[in-house]
Design a protein around this motif. Structure first.
Motif, mmCIF file in Angstrom:
data_model
loop_
_atom_site.group_PDB
_atom_site.id
_atom_site.type_symbol
_atom_site.label_atom_id
_atom_site.label_comp_id
_atom_site.label_asym_id
_atom_site.label_seq_id
_atom_site.Cartn_x
_atom_site.Cartn_y
_atom_site.Cartn_z
ATOM 1 N N GLY A 698 -10.479 -2.375 3.030
ATOM 2 C CA GLY A 698 -10.873 -3.694 3.664
ATOM 3 C C GLY A 698 -11.783 -4.558 2.725
ATOM 4 O O GLY A 698 -11.984 -5.591 2.994
ATOM 5 N N GLN A 699 -12.399 -4.197 1.650
ATOM 6 C CA GLN A 699 -13.051 -4.828 0.532
ATOM 7 C C GLN A 699 -12.371 -5.046 -0.693
ATOM 8 O O GLN A 699 -12.599 -6.136 -1.409
ATOM 9 N N VAL A 700 -11.846 -4.149 -1.263
ATOM 10 C CA VAL A 700 -10.960 -4.476 -2.394
ATOM 11 C C VAL A 700 -9.724 -3.494 -2.510
ATOM 12 O O VAL A 700 -9.314 -2.889 -1.662
ATOM 13 N N ALA A 701 -8.779 -4.082 -3.487
ATOM 14 C CA ALA A 701 -7.372 -3.654 -3.332
ATOM 15 C C ALA A 701 -7.123 -2.409 -4.064
ATOM 16 O O ALA A 701 -6.010 -1.989 -4.424
ATOM 17 N N ASP A 702 -8.121 -1.733 -4.598
ATOM 18 C CA ASP A 702 -7.930 -0.420 -5.615
ATOM 19 C C ASP A 702 -6.960 0.436 -4.946
ATOM 20 O O ASP A 702 -6.211 1.025 -5.516
ATOM 21 N N ALA A 703 -7.401 0.813 -3.605
ATOM 22 C CA ALA A 703 -6.620 1.728 -3.039
ATOM 23 C C ALA A 703 -5.182 1.504 -2.827
ATOM 24 O O ALA A 703 -4.284 2.443 -2.964
ATOM 25 N N LEU A 704 -4.939 0.253 -2.488
ATOM 26 C CA LEU A 704 -3.343 -0.211 -2.276
ATOM 27 C C LEU A 704 -2.845 0.011 -3.780
ATOM 28 O O LEU A 704 -1.428 0.510 -3.893
#
Length: 780
Positions: A698-704
């Motif tokens: 919900g804060q950064v797109a690293d997991a995606l």
């Protein structure tokens, strides 16, 4: 190839039990609120002054309907004994502030008396005290609503304490203070009493009258009768009964005074007119005597008797008209006097014209209203000036009406005179002297008739003054109830109970309504259709790794439940790489990732947990292992082998960890490096399960960016921490399949009962049904 899709498990519908359970969590708040409100109600009742209801009933007499009213023929045309009472007007009179002010003045209610009680000072009626205070002069601006203390030393002396100090006085001595001039006198009618200390409060009678007037209720018993109920509430029943008795007495007294005022003015008017008529009648009689003596007249000629009889009839008619004209002339002269402007007009002079009679009645009514106002207001008051203008207009109207009526009577009289002249012409033989004598006799009869009429009316008015009776009759004397009507104890305690229950209920309802964070699973399932994998209860310990081979705590057992559910959810599928993410930091990703990996390792699997949060490392810190080398070093090719960054955890056999390493300047780009694929392929070959602890999606797109390498996703949420709006992120990921096989885990569920009976955060004793449904779909 066959895919199995995990569907959401069935949850219990909203029920009364669920709602009650929601509020029962705050049972201590309800108990505290009830105890507080009931305690406040009890304290209020201890200090509240009880008030008693004093009730009396009276009958308003109607002179036209009352069989006991005067019915003699002599009073048939006397207005004073021919009035009809309007019950609603009498109610307003009884509720008049001026009437209550007069009542309190006559009862000498300038002071209230208080004696010491067990809790507070209690008001006592003066009739039960050994002394009373007689106020001669009172200054409300100097000492309003203040009290003085009187301490009786003996039968003759006392000490007085006020704002100016303490001083001794003698009973009966006049005391002059800036706020009042008064005397403390012995109360001879009071029974023997041992009261020595008395507090006295001086009352502003105007304010006190307004206070009592607001508590006074006057209403008819039924619509068909003239019986009124008078109700007054007071803290001292005896004082209240005296006030109601005096109210009825003063009401009757003022009504009699109004009647007597009209009768007195009528008598004065008639007396003045009789004095004038006595002189005029004496002069006429002397003229008759002189005329007969001069002309030696003894009898009328026989031949003129018939004509004289006719002339007599005309004369009689002229006499009647002249009487009416004289009455109207007298009334007109009275109204034109300067002194009659604010005096009552005579209303019982046998005025036959109904319009004029109504005007006189209205004129007198306004005069009475003006006199009543002047008792409590100044002559320059706008209300008095308004009545003055109405009186002036009515006086002008009455004079104009008198002029018109008198003009009509004069015309009729002139017509009679013309007829009389015609008749007189037929008696040419009658000596002129007889005609002169006839004229004199006619004037004499007119004045004598008017004199007798006024004399009769004077006697009637005098009788009305002597026969004044009260306009009301007391049916039930004032009586006070045994129990106070204020405050009502059952009502006070009931309201306290309602408030005591309502305040916590409202607090919880408003708190939940305005709480933007997830409180229960219902808040989640209303927004997203993503399946729930399980829940983790609150961790009361400070330990990071709670799942070990010897742990049997609730948290450890729930992790084992989640492990079983994960196996069921991915049955028949390759589920080696498990990504753990959330909406924001602080929702327990690292704690969950480590303990999930530990639970998998305890099942005999070889498991690696990777700290893929390259921006803010937390795994190595929680495990207490060094983080000088990690994933960021491997992806930046600073280390060549995974073994250089792989750490075996001795606490759990088969569990390994890889830290994030030093924080790079470009973590998002580093995760897109081809080295990630190489590392994941090698880890897949060496481990049964790989748990990725990633940054908050919900804060950064690293997991995606790690989506191509994972088999399933566990999205962590935390009760009373995750915002409800952030559930939309889960729905977007689930709906658009941005992360594979997304499943939710609810963290930090609060324990409700003993071991084995946990609500898991949303309902008491609710068991999550782990019966997963599978839906087979064939892919082309």
């Amino acid at each position: 190839m066959v895919n199995r899709e995990v569907l959401p498990f069935e949850t219990e519908p909203v029920s009364l039990k669920n709602v009650v359970s929601k509020y029962l969590k705050y049972w201590h708040l309800f108990v505290l609120s009830l105890l507080l409100c009931m305690g406040l109600a009890y304290v209020y009742l201890l200090y509240a002054t009880p008030e008693y209801s004093i009730v009396s009933t009276i009958q308003i007499k109607d002179d036209k309907k009352d069989p006991g009213a005067a019915k003699a023929d002599a009073f048939n045309d006397l207005d004073i004994f021919a009035s009809t009472k309007n019950i609603h007007n009498e109610i307003e009179v009884l509720k008049a502030k001026s009437l209550m002010y007069r009542v309190l003045s006559e009862l000498s209610m300038n002071a209230s008396y208080f004696v010491e009680g067990p809790i507070k000072a209690k008001e006592v009626y003066v009739n039960y005290l050994p002394i009373k205070v007689a106020v001669r002069q009172f200054n409300p601006l100097a000492y309003d609503n203040q009290r003085i203390a009187i301490n009786l030393e003996d039968k003759n002396t006392f000490t007085l304490k006020d704002a100016f100090g303490v001083k001794a006085y003698k009973i009966g001595q006049e005391i002059v203070k800036p706020y009042a001039t008064f005397t403390v006198q012995p109360n001879l009618i009071a029974p023997a009493s041992d009261i020595k200390y008395i507090e006295v409060k001086f009352n502003n009678l105007t304010k006190l009258a307004n206070s009592y007037n607001s508590k006074l209720e006057v209403a008819p018993i039924t619509k068909e009768t003239n019986v009124l109920s008078i109700t007054l509430t007071d803290a001292v029943p005896e004082k209240g009964k005296d006030i109601v008795n005096k109210l009825i007495e003063v009401y009757n007294k003022e009504a009699i005074e109004d009647k007597n005022s009209i009768a007195t003015n009528t008598v004065q008017f008639i007396d003045a007119r009789l004095r004038d008529l006595t002189g005029e009648l004496s002069d006429v009689e002397k003229n008759v005597e002189k005329y007969r003596s001069q002309h030696a007249l003894t009898d009328v000629q026989a031949e003129a008797r018939l004509s004289l009889n006719n002339a007599s009839e005309y004369t009689k008619s002229l006499t009647d008209w002249d009487v009416q004209i004289n009455v109207l002339t007298s009334l007109e002269n009275y109204l034109r006097r300067s002194g009659s402007r604010y005096g009552l007009a005579p209303s019982n002079l046998n005025i036959k014209d109904p319009t004029l009679l109504e005007l006189v009645t209205r004129f007198n009514a306004l005069q009475l209203e003006r006199q009543r106002m002047l008792r409590t207001t100044q002559p320059d008051n706008p209300l008095v000036q308004n009545i003055n203008e109405q009186l002036a207009n009515l006086q002008t109207t009455m004079l104009e009406n008198l002029k018109n009526i008198k003009g009509g009577l004069v015309i009729a009289r002139n017509q009679l005179r013309s007829n009389l002249a015609q008749n007189t012409s037929r008696i040419q033989q009658v000596p002129s002297m007889e005609r002169d004598l006839l004229e004199i006799n006619r004037q004499q009869s007119i004045k004598q008739a008017l004199y007798q009429y006024l004399l009769q009316k004077r006697e009637e008015s005098a009788l009305s003054l002597a026969a004044s009776v009260s306009i009301s009759r007391v049916i039930d004397a004032p009586a006070a109830g045994d129990d106070p009507v204020k405050p009502k104890k059952p009502l006070i305690f009931f309201l306290a109970f309602v408030v005591g229950v309502g305040l916590p209920f409202a607090f919880v309802f408003i708190k939940d309504s305005f709480n933007e964070r997830v409180q229960e699973f219902k808040d989640v399932e209303l927004i997203t259709a993503a399946p729930l994998l399980g829940e983790i209860s609150h961790n009361d310990t400070r330990e990071t790794l709670v799942v070990t081979d010897k742990s049997r705590s609730l948290v450890a057992e729930l992790f084992r439940h989640n492990r079983a559910n994960l196996q069921l959810a991915t049955l028949g599928q390759d589920n080696k790489v498990i990504l753990v993410t959330s909406s924001m930091a602080g929702e327990g990703k690292t704690f969950f990732s480590l303990n999930l990996a530990s639970s998998l390792a305890l099942a005999g699997k070889k498991v690696a947990v990777l700290d893929f949060d390259l921006r803010k490392s937390g795994l190595t810190q929680n495990l207490g292992i060094p983080n000088e080398k990690g994933i960021s070093n491997y992806l930046a090719s600073e280390v060549s082998s995974i073994d250089d960054i792989l750490v075996s955890l001795q606490t759990v056999s088969g569990l390994y960890a890889i830290g994030s390493g030093p924080t790079p300047y470009n973590p998002a780009e580093l995760i897109l490096s081809p080295k990630v694929n190489e590392m994941m392929e090698e880890l897949r070959e060496r481990f049964d399960h790989i748990v990725l602890d990633t940054s908050p999606v919900g804060q950064v797109a690293d997991a995606l960016s790690l989506s191509p390498y994972i088999d399933s996703t566990i999205y962590l949420m935390r009760y009373n921490y995750t915002f409800k709006d952030q559930v939309n992120i889960i729905e977007d990921i689930y709906k658009n399949n941005k992360l594979k096989n997304l499943m939710m885990v609810m963290n930090d569920a609060k324990k409700l009962k003993g071991y084995g009976s946990y609500g898991y955060g949303y309902t008491e004793e609710k068991k999550v049904s782990w019966k997963m449904k599978y839906k087979n779909r064939a892919n082309a």
